[in-house]
Each structure stands twice: as C-alpha cells, then as structure tokens.
Design a protein around this motif. Structure first.
Motif, PDB file in Angstrom:
ATOM      1  N   MET A  78       0.843  -1.177   0.000  1.00 58.56           N
ATOM      2  CA  MET A  78       0.000   0.000   0.000  1.00 58.56           C
ATOM      3  C   MET A  78       0.889   1.241   0.000  1.00 58.56           C
ATOM      4  SD  MET A  78      -3.043   0.881   2.587  1.00 58.56           S
ATOM      5  CE  MET A  78      -2.790   2.356   3.476  1.00 58.56           C
ATOM      6  N   ILE A  79       0.481   2.219  -0.749  1.00 57.18           N
ATOM      7  CA  ILE A  79       1.229   3.467  -0.819  1.00 57.18           C
ATOM      8  C   ILE A  79       0.364   4.575  -0.245  1.00 57.18           C
ATOM      9  CG2 ILE A  79       0.473   4.074  -3.142  1.00 57.18           C
ATOM     10  CD1 ILE A  79       3.312   5.114  -3.616  1.00 57.18           C
ATOM     11  N   THR A  80       0.975   5.450   0.522  1.00 56.50           N
ATOM     12  CA  THR A  80       0.262   6.566   1.114  1.00 56.50           C
ATOM     13  C   THR A  80       0.765   7.836   0.447  1.00 56.50           C
ATOM     14  OG1 THR A  80       0.136   5.397   3.198  1.00 56.50           O
ATOM     15  CG2 THR A  80      -0.282   7.759   3.251  1.00 56.50           C
ATOM     16  N   ILE A  81      -0.169   8.601  -0.065  1.00 61.61           N
ATOM     17  CA  ILE A  81       0.151   9.863  -0.725  1.00 61.61           C
ATOM     18  C   ILE A  81      -0.419  10.960   0.157  1.00 61.61           C
ATOM     19  CG2 ILE A  81      -0.214  11.253  -2.776  1.00 61.61           C
ATOM     20  CD1 ILE A  81      -0.656   8.625  -4.283  1.00 61.61           C
ATOM     21  N   SER A  82       0.380  11.964   0.461  1.00 63.35           N
ATOM     22  CA  SER A  82      -0.093  13.017   1.357  1.00 63.35           C
ATOM     23  C   SER A  82       0.143  14.398   0.750  1.00 63.35           C
ATOM     24  CB  SER A  82       0.617  12.905   2.709  1.00 63.35           C
ATOM     25  OG  SER A  82       2.010  12.974   2.527  1.00 63.35           O
ATOM     26  N   PHE A  83      -0.545  15.373   1.327  1.00 63.19           N
ATOM     27  CA  PHE A  83      -0.410  16.751   0.875  1.00 63.19           C
ATOM     28  C   PHE A  83       0.892  17.336   1.405  1.00 63.19           C
ATOM     29  CE2 PHE A  83      -5.066  16.289   0.908  1.00 63.19           C
ATOM     30  CZ  PHE A  83      -5.334  16.677  -0.393  1.00 63.19           C
ATOM     31  N   ASP A  84       1.432  18.295   0.680  1.00 60.58           N
ATOM     32  CA  ASP A  84       2.612  19.023   1.103  1.00 60.58           C
ATOM     33  C   ASP A  84       2.190  19.983   2.217  1.00 60.58           C
ATOM     34  OD1 ASP A  84       5.148  20.073   1.186  1.00 60.58           O
ATOM     35  OD2 ASP A  84       4.855  21.383  -0.560  1.00 60.58           O
ATOM     36  N   GLN A  85       2.923  20.038   3.312  1.00 57.36           N
ATOM     37  CA  GLN A  85       2.550  20.841   4.476  1.00 57.36           C
ATOM     38  C   GLN A  85       2.488  22.338   4.140  1.00 57.36           C
ATOM     39  OE1 GLN A  85       1.561  19.073   7.006  1.00 57.36           O
ATOM     40  NE2 GLN A  85       0.907  20.869   8.120  1.00 57.36           N
ATOM     41  N   LYS A  86       3.373  22.822   3.268  1.00 60.86           N
ATOM     42  CA  LYS A  86       3.369  24.238   2.882  1.00 60.86           C
ATOM     43  C   LYS A  86       2.067  24.595   2.170  1.00 60.86           C
ATOM     44  CE  LYS A  86       8.360  24.544   2.305  1.00 60.86           C
ATOM     45  NZ  LYS A  86       9.445  24.674   1.316  1.00 60.86           N
ATOM     46  N   ARG A  87       1.586  23.677   1.359  1.00 61.67           N
ATOM     47  CA  ARG A  87       0.342  23.935   0.620  1.00 61.67           C
ATOM     48  C   ARG A  87      -0.859  23.959   1.558  1.00 61.67           C
ATOM     49  NH1 ARG A  87       1.404  22.684  -5.183  1.00 61.67           N
ATOM     50  NH2 ARG A  87       3.527  21.922  -5.232  1.00 61.67           N
ATOM     51  N   ILE A  88      -0.846  23.141   2.585  1.00 61.08           N
ATOM     52  CA  ILE A  88      -1.945  23.129   3.558  1.00 61.08           C
ATOM     53  C   ILE A  88      -1.967  24.444   4.331  1.00 61.08           C
ATOM     54  CG2 ILE A  88      -2.773  22.037   5.686  1.00 61.08           C
ATOM     55  CD1 ILE A  88      -1.806  19.373   4.531  1.00 61.08           C
ATOM     56  N   GLU A  89      -0.808  24.930   4.744  1.00 60.89           N
ATOM     57  CA  GLU A  89      -0.727  26.211   5.466  1.00 60.89           C
ATOM     58  C   GLU A  89      -1.215  27.352   4.575  1.00 60.89           C
ATOM     59  OE1 GLU A  89      -0.134  26.528   8.652  1.00 60.89           O
ATOM     60  OE2 GLU A  89       0.162  24.352   8.763  1.00 60.89           O
ATOM     61  N   ARG A  90      -0.846  27.325   3.314  1.00 62.76           N
ATOM     62  CA  ARG A  90      -1.288  28.352   2.367  1.00 62.76           C
ATOM     63  C   ARG A  90      -2.805  28.319   2.217  1.00 62.76           C
ATOM     64  NH1 ARG A  90      -1.503  28.213  -3.693  1.00 62.76           N
ATOM     65  NH2 ARG A  90      -1.704  30.377  -4.303  1.00 62.76           N
ATOM     66  N   ALA A  91      -3.357  27.108   2.148  1.00 63.06           N
ATOM     67  CA  ALA A  91      -4.804  26.965   2.011  1.00 63.06           C
ATOM     68  C   ALA A  91      -5.528  27.485   3.246  1.00 63.06           C
ATOM     69  CB  ALA A  91      -5.149  25.503   1.782  1.00 63.06           C
ATOM     70  N   LYS A  92      -4.982  27.231   4.437  1.00 53.54           N
ATOM     71  CA  LYS A  92      -5.615  27.709   5.678  1.00 53.54           C
ATOM     72  C   LYS A  92      -5.640  29.232   5.725  1.00 53.54           C
ATOM     73  CE  LYS A  92      -4.603  23.820   8.720  1.00 53.54           C
ATOM     74  NZ  LYS A  92      -3.797  23.357   9.861  1.00 53.54           N
ATOM     75  N   THR A  93      -4.545  29.857   5.346  1.00 54.38           N
ATOM     76  CA  THR A  93      -4.513  31.318   5.387  1.00 54.38           C
ATOM     77  C   THR A  93      -5.425  31.930   4.327  1.00 54.38           C
ATOM     78  OG1 THR A  93      -2.548  31.358   3.985  1.00 54.38           O
ATOM     79  CG2 THR A  93      -2.197  31.454   6.368  1.00 54.38           C
ATOM     80  N   MET A  94      -5.463  31.321   3.147  1.00 47.35           N
ATOM     81  CA  MET A  94      -6.297  31.857   2.077  1.00 47.35           C
ATOM     82  C   MET A  94      -7.778  31.680   2.383  1.00 47.35           C
ATOM     83  SD  MET A  94      -4.279  30.814  -1.396  1.00 47.35           S
ATOM     84  CE  MET A  94      -5.443  31.589  -2.494  1.00 47.35           C
ATOM     85  N   LEU A  95      -8.121  30.579   2.984  1.00 47.42           N
ATOM     86  CA  LEU A  95      -9.532  30.279   3.204  1.00 47.42           C
ATOM     87  C   LEU A  95      -9.918  30.337   4.680  1.00 47.42           C
ATOM     88  CD1 LEU A  95      -9.856  27.343   0.661  1.00 47.42           C
ATOM     89  CD2 LEU A  95     -10.626  29.686   0.372  1.00 47.42           C
ATOM     90  N   ALA A  96      -9.292  31.247   5.427  1.00 52.13           N
ATOM     91  CA  ALA A  96      -9.613  31.393   6.848  1.00 52.13           C
ATOM     92  C   ALA A  96     -11.072  31.813   7.034  1.00 52.13           C
ATOM     93  CB  ALA A  96      -8.677  32.397   7.493  1.00 52.13           C
ATOM     94  N   LEU A  97     -11.594  32.533   6.059  1.00 46.40           N
ATOM     95  CA  LEU A  97     -12.993  32.973   6.144  1.00 46.40           C
ATOM     96  C   LEU A  97     -13.973  31.875   5.758  1.00 46.40           C
ATOM     97  CD1 LEU A  97     -12.519  36.491   4.516  1.00 46.40           C
ATOM     98  CD2 LEU A  97     -12.677  35.944   6.955  1.00 46.40           C
ATOM     99  N   ALA A  98     -13.506  30.873   5.027  1.00 50.68           N
ATOM    100  CA  ALA A  98     -14.372  29.771   4.586  1.00 50.68           C
ATOM    101  C   ALA A  98     -13.632  28.438   4.784  1.00 50.68           C
ATOM    102  CB  ALA A  98     -14.765  29.966   3.130  1.00 50.68           C
ATOM    103  N   PRO A  99     -13.572  27.948   6.035  1.00 49.31           N
ATOM    104  CA  PRO A  99     -12.775  26.740   6.306  1.00 49.31           C
ATOM    105  C   PRO A  99     -13.315  25.465   5.647  1.00 49.31           C
ATOM    106  CG  PRO A  99     -13.974  27.424   8.277  1.00 49.31           C
ATOM    107  CD  PRO A  99     -14.173  28.491   7.247  1.00 49.31           C
ATOM    108  N   LYS A 100     -14.594  25.414   5.403  1.00 50.73           N
ATOM    109  CA  LYS A 100     -15.156  24.206   4.766  1.00 50.73           C
ATOM    110  C   LYS A 100     -14.700  24.075   3.312  1.00 50.73           C
ATOM    111  CE  LYS A 100     -19.205  23.653   7.639  1.00 50.73           C
ATOM    112  NZ  LYS A 100     -20.662  23.601   7.697  1.00 50.73           N
ATOM    113  N   GLU A 101     -14.355  25.197   2.716  1.00 46.52           N
ATOM    114  CA  GLU A 101     -13.900  25.175   1.323  1.00 46.52           C
ATOM    115  C   GLU A 101     -12.561  24.446   1.192  1.00 46.52           C
ATOM    116  OE1 GLU A 101     -15.403  26.097  -1.575  1.00 46.52           O
ATOM    117  OE2 GLU A 101     -17.148  26.401  -0.310  1.00 46.52           O
ATOM    118  N   ALA A 102     -11.727  24.514   2.214  1.00 45.05           N
ATOM    119  CA  ALA A 102     -10.447  23.799   2.178  1.00 45.05           C
ATOM    120  C   ALA A 102     -10.682  22.293   2.146  1.00 45.05           C
ATOM    121  CB  ALA A 102      -9.588  24.178   3.375  1.00 45.05           C
ATOM    122  N   ASP A 103     -11.649  21.819   2.931  1.00 47.62           N
ATOM    123  CA  ASP A 103     -11.985  20.386   2.914  1.00 47.62           C
ATOM    124  C   ASP A 103     -12.548  19.970   1.565  1.00 47.62           C
ATOM    125  OD1 ASP A 103     -11.144  20.157   5.504  1.00 47.62           O
ATOM    126  OD2 ASP A 103     -13.168  20.256   6.380  1.00 47.62           O
TER     127      ASP A 103
END
Length: 184
Positions: free
Chosen positions: A1-26
């Motif tokens: 089994m292979i596990t593919i994950s998101f890059d941590q920098k991209r997740i932080e960028r998404a949180k800051t960009m979508l702080a007003l709409a957190p459900k959009e990140a999901d």
C-alpha cells in the motif's frame, strides 16, 4: 500500500487563504483527491505496460476506486483479480521443443515444460498442460495476476511519486479556484 499526502506548505497556504471559509479547504482537498483517483489508473497502466506484456484496459478494469468526500478526506484504489491465462501473453514455438511464453517485455520467451496447444473437441484452441502422467486431466496454465503486476515494487514506486506530485498540484489549483470564486 502506498500513502500519498499533501505538502505541508500547501496546507498552510490553504488555511490562510480560506480562513474565512474553512469548509472550502476540505472541499478542495476532496476534489483534489478524487481528481487524482481518476488520473492514477492511466499512470498505473502505463507503468505496468513498461514491464509486462498486458493490455492497458485489463489493468484499468481490475481497479476499484473509493472516492473522498469533505467529511472523509481519504481515497483509495484497489486492484483485484485472478491470475491471467497464458493466452493473454505472447506464446510461441511448439513445433520442436517446448512452447515458449513471454510475460515480461524485456528478455526472450521462456520455455514451459509440458505445455502444448492443439484444438480440443469443445472448441478451445490454446495452451494446456497435463496435471499428471495420464492424458487427462488437463489444466490451462496461468501467468501473474494484475494485482501482482501493480504491486511490483519497481512499478509501485514509479507511479506513486508521480501521483503525489499530481495531488499537490491539483490541491493548489482547487484552492486557487475556490479563492477566486469566493473573493473575485
């Protein structure tokens, strides 16, 4: 089994960009995962075909996808199937000496002791092998299964790295798309 994950920098960028709409990140993460699930089978088939003599449609047909949702941010691709008959691969020889079968793209066809082909009363024409010393019973020999081919370490690592790269690019695209849709 292979596990593919998101890059941590991209997740932080998404949180800051979508702080007003957190459900959009999901939702963006789920969309990126699902788009990756539709992209990966093509890459799997391509890398399997680099090593084995097999049809791409056979590889894609053996794959089952479990999609992600905003509540469950995980997706998976499962390969299932039985061993493939030798008729799916390249078969030759038989006039003098044993029949030869080529499963891998590299190398030459390998001889299979006791393998023969002739027309049978029920209409089957293909390779058969005797089970014991008597004429009957006969069995149809098989090669590797598609899950074995996909699970080969060499193949697994090639498309796994490409899939993670595709997932991270797609996640960035989905975040940018949702950000521009929300804030113009």
């Amino acid at each position: 089994m292979i596990t593919i994950s998101f890059d941590q920098k991209r997740i932080e960028r998404a949180k800051t960009m979508l702080a007003l709409a957190p459900k959009e990140a999901d939702r963006a993460a789920a969309a990126a995962i699902n788009r990756t699930l539709t992209h990966v089978p093509k890459e799997m088939a391509k890398t399997v075909r680099e090593k084995y003599i097999v049809r791409a449609g056979s590889v894609k047909k053996s794959l089952r996808k479990n999609r992600a949702s905003a509540g469950k941010l995980a997706g998976e691709i499962i390969s299932t199937g039985k061993t493939m008959p030798l008729t799916s691969f390249k078969i030759g020889g038989g006039r003098r000496g044993p029949m030869r079968v080529k499963v891998l793209r590299r190398g030459s066809p390998k001889p299979v002791k006791g393998l023969f082909a002739r027309p049978f009363p029920k209409g089957y024409v293909g390779p058969m092998k005797r089970v014991g010393g008597a004429r009957y019973p006969l069995k149809t020999p098989a090669g590797p299964s598609i899950p074995q081919m996909v699970g080969n370490e060499e193949i697994f690592s090639k498309w796994g790295d490409e899939a993670e790269e595709f997932l991270n690019k797609r996640f960035t695209h989905e975040i940018d798309f949702r950000f521009s849709k929300l804030f113009g």
